[in-house]
Every structure is written in structure tokens, then in C-alpha cells.
Design an enzyme around this catalytic site. Structure first.
Site: not given
Ligand SMILES: *Cc1c(COP(=O)(O)O)cnc(C)c1O
Length: 399
Positions: A74, A152, A186, A332
Site C-alpha cells: 500500500t 487480486n 499479486q 480489504c
Molecule cells: C495485498 C495487495 C496490496 C497491499 O499490499 P500490503 O502489503 O498488504 O499493503 C496492494 N495491491 C494488491 C494488488 C494486493 O493484492
């Protein structure tokens, strides 16, 4: 009776590889110095930091100077988006897609609130944007394009290289460069990522999606990119991400990335076989199901299935009672109401979108896991449907 637990939510997070834990351990207890300190303890930490950077750079076909450590995926996405816009020093237009992770989607919604214009590209039934739509969306004041590498929720892979080729042609005719960011959270560790082939300027990754620790991310920033920090402090990570570097997690990131990259073919083969077994098993035993997403351009570990006439949340809870962990849409998104923004964008009707479940496999899953799911799932679906008035009506009409 022995309680069975099956974890099929590897797109939300993964177990940390034991080899990764072993690699990280000394950096908590022995090599605990601050990488910015000049005495021995600091120098040792600095060496570990730079070794990790070099390893990751090599695997991405990048240079070490182009690798920046962050606190998560993020944060990498946020630094990429707001950092590029900070450097532009003027408002303008951004192109993204309707199916981005909230890290990008909500960043873009915020940008709209503070005076930027955003185009959210549509996707087709398979969850893939069209390059034609992208070309049409470019404006004179476009500053940034941010498109995820693979989604994702359904796993669809976006045409990053094709967009990069078009963008290159567009940029050749302009004074101000339109920068290109991709959220590759991903695909990192699942596909061989080569930043030169992808031709992106910025690329975000997160260790906990490929059997590394949570709370550590990487942002690749191509040399020469005009970017400014979004948080301010020390000179760490060349000032782009100030704050004392988390050496154990950074070492863990590099180790997990190295292992997963070395085993991409092996893992994909294993995972694809499990996914196919589950898909076939579901289609053979449960009526009124829809597989969401394309087969052609998708990462191998996600199976998104709609069970019509059922609430996905109810199915998730029933499966949890049986020890099976899955998700509805993305982790999320759970807790937020309404159907998934990804399935809605793909044109999945609301009944099917409400009944969607994401099964996501990891390298630690086994055939036995799938056997157990196929033993439990049809019964659970059946019992939930038996409570649905719409389903009962349908059965009645078909008699
Ligand atoms: C999990 C995910 C994120 C966030 O990553 P974090 O390390 O949990 O903040 C961002 N983009 C995608 C596509 C994700 O699957």
C-alpha cells in the site's frame, strides 16, 4: 475427531517460509544496528541492506539504485502515485482502472477530491482492460497512468507491456512525460518480472504475498524518474522513504523473493493442478455456479466462483466453521458493504456477485486440501440454498 484446517486465502497473505524466518533471525538478535550508523553494528546492517537491494534488483533486471524499501505494498503504491504528482507541482489527469486494489483506487478517489481528474478504465467480462480504451483516455494534461499487473480478486493479468509500448509512442511527441506505475503485488514471486520488458517507471511489490514477512514492501523507481517524497525525515532510501530501515524484514523480503522466483515454474505447476481439480470438482457437483474471470490471461493461483442464490459472506462463515479459509472478494473489501467493485466492473450480475468466493492457492496447499473442500462445499452450498426462497422457487418451477 481431528480438526482440519485448510488455508485457501493466499492472495490475502501467505505463511512465512521457514528458510525466510531462519535468514531473518540474526538481524533481530545479533546484527541489530541502525544501518545509518558508522560503527561496526551499523556497517553490518548496511551490508545486509545493500545485499538485499542488489538481490532484488537482479531478479527484476533493475539496478540497485532503483530499488526502494517501504513499509508495505500500500505504501509503495502511495509513494508512486503521490510522489510523481508532487514532482509535477501542478494538477492534471490520471488514468487507472476500475478494478484496482484499494491502495490505488482510494488514492485516485482522494486525488479527485483535491482537484485532479481521473479516468477509471472499464474491463471486459474477463476482467482485462482494453489498450484501445487506454489510448482514447490519454489527454494533453495526463500526468500518470497506474494499472495493476494482475487483479487480486479474479487474477486477470493486464496488458502492461502493450500499454507501455503505446505510452512510449505518446511520450515521444510530448514535452512532459506521462509516468507509468504498476501494482505488481499479486504477480511478484508468481511471474518472472522484468522491468525492462514491462517498460514501467514504477512497480510496487509486497513480501507477505509470496511467503515473506508482512510489513515490508518494495518500490522500483526507474532511473531518471522525477519523483518527490510524500513523508519527510532522514536520508534513508535517498530521502524517498525516510525512517530507519527494517533490516530483518528487508532481509526476509529478499530471501522470500529469491526462493519464490527460483520456484516459479514448480509452484505454478503445483498450484494450477490444485486449482483445476477444485474447479472441475465444483462444476461437477454443484449446479448454478459461475467461474469469474478469464482463463487465458490470469495468474495461476486464484479461482473466483459465484454460487448463485447464496450470500458469499454466509458461505465464508459456514466454511470457516469447517476449518476452511476463503474470502469474498478481497480481504480489504470484507466488512464494507455491497458487491465487489471488481465483479461489478466485469459486468457480473448482482445475484452472482453477492455469491462470489475467492479461493487462492499457495505452494503449501495439497491435493488433500482440495479433497476436503470438495467433500464439504457441496453440502454447505446445499444447506444454504435450502434456506433461500428464490432457490426453492426455482426448484419448484423446474419440477
Ligand atoms: C495485498 C495487495 C496490496 C497491499 O499490499 P500490503 O502489503 O498488504 O499493503 C496492494 N495491491 C494488491 C494488488 C494486493 O493484492
Amino acid at each position: 475427531m481431528e480438526e482440519r484446517r485448510v488455508y485457501l486465502d493466499n492472495s490475502a497473505t501467505t505463511v512465512v517460509d521457514t528458510e525466510v524466518i531462519k535468514e531473518m533471525q540474526p538481524y533481530f538478535s545479533d546484527v541489530y544496528g541502525n544501518a545509518s550508523s558508522f560503527y561496526y553494528f551499523g556497517r553490518e546492517a548496511k551490508i545486509a541492506l545493500e545485499n538485499a537491494r542488489a538481490k532484488i534488483a537482479a531478479l527484476l533486471n533493475a539496478s540497485p539504485e532503483e530499488i526502494f524499501f517501504t513499509g508495505c505494498g500500500t505504501e509503495s503504491d502511495n509513494i508512486a502515485i503521490f510522489g510523481i504528482l508532487n514532482a509535477y507541482k501542478r494538477k492534471g489527469h490520471i488514468i487507472t482502472s476500475k478494478i484496482e486494489h484499494h491502495a490505488v483506487l482510494y488514492s485516485c478517489r482522494h486525488l479527485e477530491k483535491i482537484g485532479y481528474e481521473v479516468t477509471y478504465l472499464n474491463v471486459g467480462k474477463g476482467g482485462v482492460i482494453s489498450v484501445k480504451d487506454f489510448k482514447k483516455a490519454v489527454k494533453d494534461n495526463t500526468l500518470l497512468v497506474t494499472i495493476m499487473h494482475a487483479n487480486n480478486e479474479v487474477g486477470s493479468i493486464q496488458p502492461i507491456e502493450e500499454i507501455a509500448v503505446e505510452l512510449k509512442k505518446i511520450n515521444e511527441k510530448r514535452k512532459d512525460k506521462i509516468y507509468f506505475h504498476t501494482d505488481a503485488v499479486q504477480t511478484a514471486g508468481k511471474l518472472h518480472l522484468d522491468v525492462k520488458k514491462l517498460m514501467v517507471d514504477l512497480l510496487a511489490m509486497s513480501a507477505h504475498k509470496f511467503n515473506g514477512p508482512k510489513g515490508v514492501g518494495v518500490l522500483y523507481v526507474k532511473k531518471g524518474t522525477n519523483i518527490l517524497p510524500i513523508t519527510f525525515g532522514g536520508h534513508h532510501e535517498k530521502g524517498l522513504r525516510p525512517g530507519t530501515e527494517n533490516i530483518p524484514y528487508i532481509v526476509g523480503f529478499a530471501k522470500a523473493f529469491e526462493i519464490s522466483n527460483a520456484k516459479i515454474e514448480e509452484h505454478n505447476k503445483h498450484i494450477l493442478a490444485l486449482k483445476e481439480k477444485l474447479r472441475k470438482g465444483i462444476l461437477d457437483t454443484i449446479p448454478e455456479v459461475i467461474i469469474n474471470g478469464s482463463d487465458g490471461r490470469a495468474i495461476s493461483n486464484i479461482l473466483n466462483v459465484s454460487f448463485n442464490y447464496i450470500e458469499g459472506e454466509a458461505l465464508l462463515l459456514m466454511l470457516d466453521i469447517k476449518g476452511i479459509a476463503v474470502s469474498t472478494g478481497s480481504a480489504c473489501a470484507s466488512g464494507s458493504s455491497g458487491p465487489s467493485h471488481v465483479l461489478s466492473a466485469m459486468g457480473v450480475d448482482s445475484v452472482a456477485a453477492q455469491g462470489a468466493i475467492r479461493f487462492s492457492f499457495g505452494c503449501h496447499n495439497t491435493q488433500k486440501d482440495v479433497d476436503y473442500v470438495l467433500e464439504v462445499l457441496p453440502k454447505v452450498v446445499d444447506s444454504l440454498r435450502s434456506m433461500s426462497p428464490v432457490w426453492k422457487q426455482k426448484i419448484f418451477e423446474n419440477r
